[in-house]
Each structure stands twice: as structure tokens, then as C-alpha cells.
Design a protein around this motif. Structure first.
Motif, short mmCIF file in Angstrom:
data_model
loop_
_atom_site.label_atom_id
_atom_site.label_comp_id
_atom_site.label_asym_id
_atom_site.label_seq_id
_atom_site.Cartn_x
_atom_site.Cartn_y
_atom_site.Cartn_z
N TRP A 158 0.83 -1.20 0.00
CA TRP A 158 0.00 0.00 0.00
C TRP A 158 0.87 1.26 0.00
O TRP A 158 0.37 2.37 -0.11
CB TRP A 158 -0.92 0.00 1.21
CG TRP A 158 -2.02 -1.00 1.09
CD1 TRP A 158 -1.96 -2.34 1.40
CD2 TRP A 158 -3.34 -0.77 0.58
NE1 TRP A 158 -3.16 -2.95 1.13
CE2 TRP A 158 -4.03 -2.02 0.63
CE3 TRP A 158 -4.01 0.35 0.11
CZ2 TRP A 158 -5.35 -2.15 0.22
CZ3 TRP A 158 -5.33 0.22 -0.30
CH2 TRP A 158 -5.99 -1.02 -0.25
N MET A 159 2.15 1.07 0.12
CA MET A 159 3.11 2.18 0.09
C MET A 159 4.38 1.65 -0.57
O MET A 159 4.85 0.56 -0.25
CB MET A 159 3.43 2.67 1.50
CG MET A 159 4.46 3.76 1.58
SD MET A 159 4.85 4.22 3.30
CE MET A 159 5.93 5.61 3.04
N ALA A 160 4.93 2.42 -1.51
CA ALA A 160 6.10 1.94 -2.25
C ALA A 160 7.16 3.03 -2.33
O ALA A 160 6.85 4.20 -2.56
CB ALA A 160 5.69 1.49 -3.64
N LEU A 161 8.39 2.61 -2.14
CA LEU A 161 9.55 3.49 -2.31
C LEU A 161 10.16 3.19 -3.67
O LEU A 161 10.53 2.05 -3.95
CB LEU A 161 10.58 3.24 -1.20
CG LEU A 161 11.88 4.04 -1.29
CD1 LEU A 161 11.64 5.52 -1.05
CD2 LEU A 161 12.90 3.49 -0.28
N LEU A 162 10.27 4.20 -4.52
CA LEU A 162 10.73 4.00 -5.88
C LEU A 162 11.87 4.94 -6.22
O LEU A 162 11.95 6.06 -5.70
CB LEU A 162 9.58 4.23 -6.87
CG LEU A 162 8.31 3.39 -6.65
CD1 LEU A 162 7.23 3.83 -7.62
CD2 LEU A 162 8.60 1.91 -6.79
N ASP A 163 12.73 4.47 -7.09
CA ASP A 163 13.87 5.27 -7.55
C ASP A 163 13.63 5.64 -9.01
O ASP A 163 13.40 4.77 -9.85
CB ASP A 163 15.16 4.47 -7.40
CG ASP A 163 16.39 5.31 -7.74
OD1 ASP A 163 16.26 6.55 -7.75
OD2 ASP A 163 17.46 4.73 -7.98
#
Length: 353
Positions: A158-163
Motif C-alpha cells: 500500500w506504500m512503495a519506495l521508488l527510484d
């Protein structure tokens, strides 16, 4: 820039080091353990001299390199403490504090790796949304491919860390399965996104209290550990342990316990904690004296005074009094600690096979 040696902290004796992952930077930063003025210990970011003599952070590109560096240096730091001229009682207390601090870091690392492995396993059959069907805020469109890759491994997020575009961002999924616009990631939000990989996998929200979430996950993992007893590979592991005379195997808060009395055989119990109630350090060479059939195992520990306390069994709050053993059936059992990566394997593909 600061020259190495100009700061007083550069001359502090270091007691131990340990790698800490910083998701915002996608690097492993070393932290170091130092003594405080009141005789305690604390962790702080580790600084080292650069080749030019300036101060720089001790950073490693991957976990393997960081762990290898810590394992190479910690024995010499322990030897330096052992050789230090100081009051014997204070040295014993400080040595135990260092051991406790390292145990705590290792336990947390093993425990969270186990939980992440189980979260991924639970969602092995969760449908993966095709990349072109992921619902995105228009501003998040440039991150579609990065998000799709993340959801291949963690489809429950439900939450994503993306580069992307040279910066880290976080996206949030709403109740309609639409991912939000990108928000610049900070240290706290990046850390929360890493925790979401575990919490969301067990249907907990990433904003919930992390300690409470992990306590609930531990409770969920115990029935899973009971299922392991049915696997042929685990039965083989336990049979070989029994042949060596080992009746108690401990890993990541889970205890495989052999109970010959009443023909129970191997059962699963839980540990209460990785420390005594007063924050004492586990005594790895201790024994467990079981005078009852409690479901919890308190492992042996050493008080900061140096007193060694034998382990025991008991029930948890709300369980009622543990059924006592007959004095003839009291058992004093040594225990062996399994490597954390073995336990992680037992929950997924079994390297033991």
C-alpha cells in the motif's frame, strides 16, 4: 570539510560496529558503539578518515560487504576492550553491554528477514497486475515501470519506495487501488516504506506502531512454525539434532522443544524476549530448567552484575498457571541456537535439503 582527528569524537574508543541499511540512500551505513559518560553505551554513525585525510561516513554498497567489514573488525575491538586497564567489575559490565547491543542488532535483523520472507511466501499466488493496468495518478506515470517491478515481488503493498529520475519518491495506494502522485522521500518515509514490505504482507498498515505490529506478526508465525513439524526435511533436521543429544533448538523467537515425557516428541514453543526483564544479556552457554509445561521459554541470561540466571519455562499473561511437572520429571536442558538464515529457509525453500 573537517580533517580527521580535529574532532574529539574521532579519538573515542570504539566498542563494536554494525551495518545499518538506509533505504533513502540505498546503501549500508556503518554505526559504531561507544561508551557514554554514565557508563552506558550508545550507537552513532561511524566516521572514518578518507584517503586525503578528511572525515567521511563509513558506507558500503551492499549487505555482504558491510557484514564482512563488521565481522572482520569486531573481534579486534573486543580484544582491545579486554586489554583495557580499568576496574574489573566495570569491564565485565561494559563487555556484557557490548554483547547485548550486538545481540539486539543481530536479532532484529534475523527477525525482520524472517518476517519479510514469510510475507513474500504468503503472497506467492497473489495475482500480479499487468503493468498497463496499474492505476496511477497522472503525475506518477513516469514511475509506472518501477512500481510494476516492485509489485512483482511485493504485490500486497500500500506504500512503495521508488527510484526514478535520480531521486527517491514514495507512492501510496488508496481504497480504489489508485496509486498517488509521487512525494519526495525523506529518511522517515523511506524507512516506513521498507517496513511496509513486511507490515502490508500481514495485512497491517504501515502507519501502525512498528513494535506492536511485529508482536502481532510473531504471534501469527507460531502456528506456521507448528506446520514445519510436518515437513520431512524439518523432521530430518530434528531427528539429527536428537541423535546428537540436542533437545532444544532456538531461532528468531521460536523454540523446537523435545518432550519425551508423555510421548509428546517435538513441539513448538516461543521465547519471551532476547533479554532479561532488566535488560540483561543472553547467556548463550546456559541451560534451561523446566519445572512446568509452560508454553514460553525464558532463555538463560546474564545480569549486568555478572550473575548468570538459568533459563526456565512459564505461561504468558492470560494463560493461567503452567501445569507443573512432577519433581522426578524436572529437566535441565542445554540449548542450541540455529542460524537465522536457516530458520528463514525453513519458512520457504529449505536449504537444508
Amino acid at each position: 570539510m573537517i580533517k580527521w582527528g580535529d574532532s574529539r569524537r574521532d579519538h573515542d574508543p570504539i566498542l563494536a560496529i554494525w551495518p545499518s541499511y538506509r533505504p533513502l540512500h540505498e546503501r549500508w551505513f556503518m554505526v559504531e558503539l561507544v561508551e557514554t559518560e554514565d557508563g552506558g553505551v550508545r550507537w552513532r554513525d561511524r566516521r572514518i578518515p578518507s584517503e586525503e585525510g578528511w572525515v567521511r561516513m563509513d558506507v558500503h554498497p551492499d549487505r555482504e560487504a558491510a557484514v564482512s567489514a563488521a565481522e572482520a573488525l569486531n573481534p579486534s575491538l573486543a580484544a582491545a576492550l579486554a586489554a583495557r586497564q580499568m576496574d574489573a567489575t566495570e569491564k565485565t559490565s561494559l563487555t556484557l553491554k557490548v554483547r547485548k547491543a550486538l545481540q539486539s542488532r543481530q536479532r532484529l535483523a534475523d527477525e525482520e528477514a524472517l518476517m519479510l520472507s514469510e510475507a513474500i511466501r504468503r503472497h506467492a499466488d497473489t495475482p500480479r497486475i499487468p503493468i498497463d493496468q496499474i492505476k496511477l495518478h497522472t503525475e506518477a506515470e513516469p514511475y509506472r515501470e518501477a512500481l510494476a517491478q516492485e509489485l512483482q515481488t511485493y504485490p500486497y503493498l500500500w506504500m512503495a519506495l521508488l527510484d526514478g529520475r535520480g531521486r527517491q519518491v514514495v507512492l501510496y495506494r488508496n481504497a480504489d487501488d489508485v496509486w498517488s502522485k509521487p512525494y519526495p522521500a525523506g529518511e522517515k518515509s523511506a524507512e516506513k516504506a521498507m517496513r511496509a514490505r513486511i507490515a502490508n504482507g500481514f495485512k497491517f498498515h504501515h502507519d501502525q506502531h512498528w513494535g506492536q505490529v511485529k508482536a502481532k506478526i510473531r504471534a501469527e508465525l507460531l502456528p506456521r512454525a507448528n506446520q514445519l513439524l510436518q515437513l520431512a526435511s524439518v523432521q530430518r533436521l530434528l531427528a539429527e539434532a536428537l541423535a546428537r543429544g540436542e533437545h532444544v533448538l532456538v531461532s528468531n523467537g521460536i523454540v523446537f522443544w523435545y518432550e519425551p515425557d508423555g510421548q509428546l516428541g517435538w513441539t513448538v514453543k516461543a521465547t519471551t524476549s532476547d533479554k532479561g526483564e532488566d535488560g540483561s544479556t543472553l547467556w548463550r552457554e546456559g541451560t534451561i530448567l523446566s519445572t512446568n509445561h509452560g508454553r514460553l521459554v525464558v532463555l538463560p541470561y546474564v545480569k549486568e552484575s555478572g550473575e548468570q540466571v538459568r533459563g526456565h519455562t512459564k505461561n504468558g499473561p492470560g494463560d493461567g498457571r503452567a501445569k507443573p511437572r512432577h519433581p522426578d520429571h524436572f529437566v535441565e536442558i542445554p540449548f542450541r541456537e540455529l542460524k537465522g538464515d536457516l530458520m528463514i529457509g525453513l519458512f520457504g525453500e529449505l536449504p537444508y535439503e
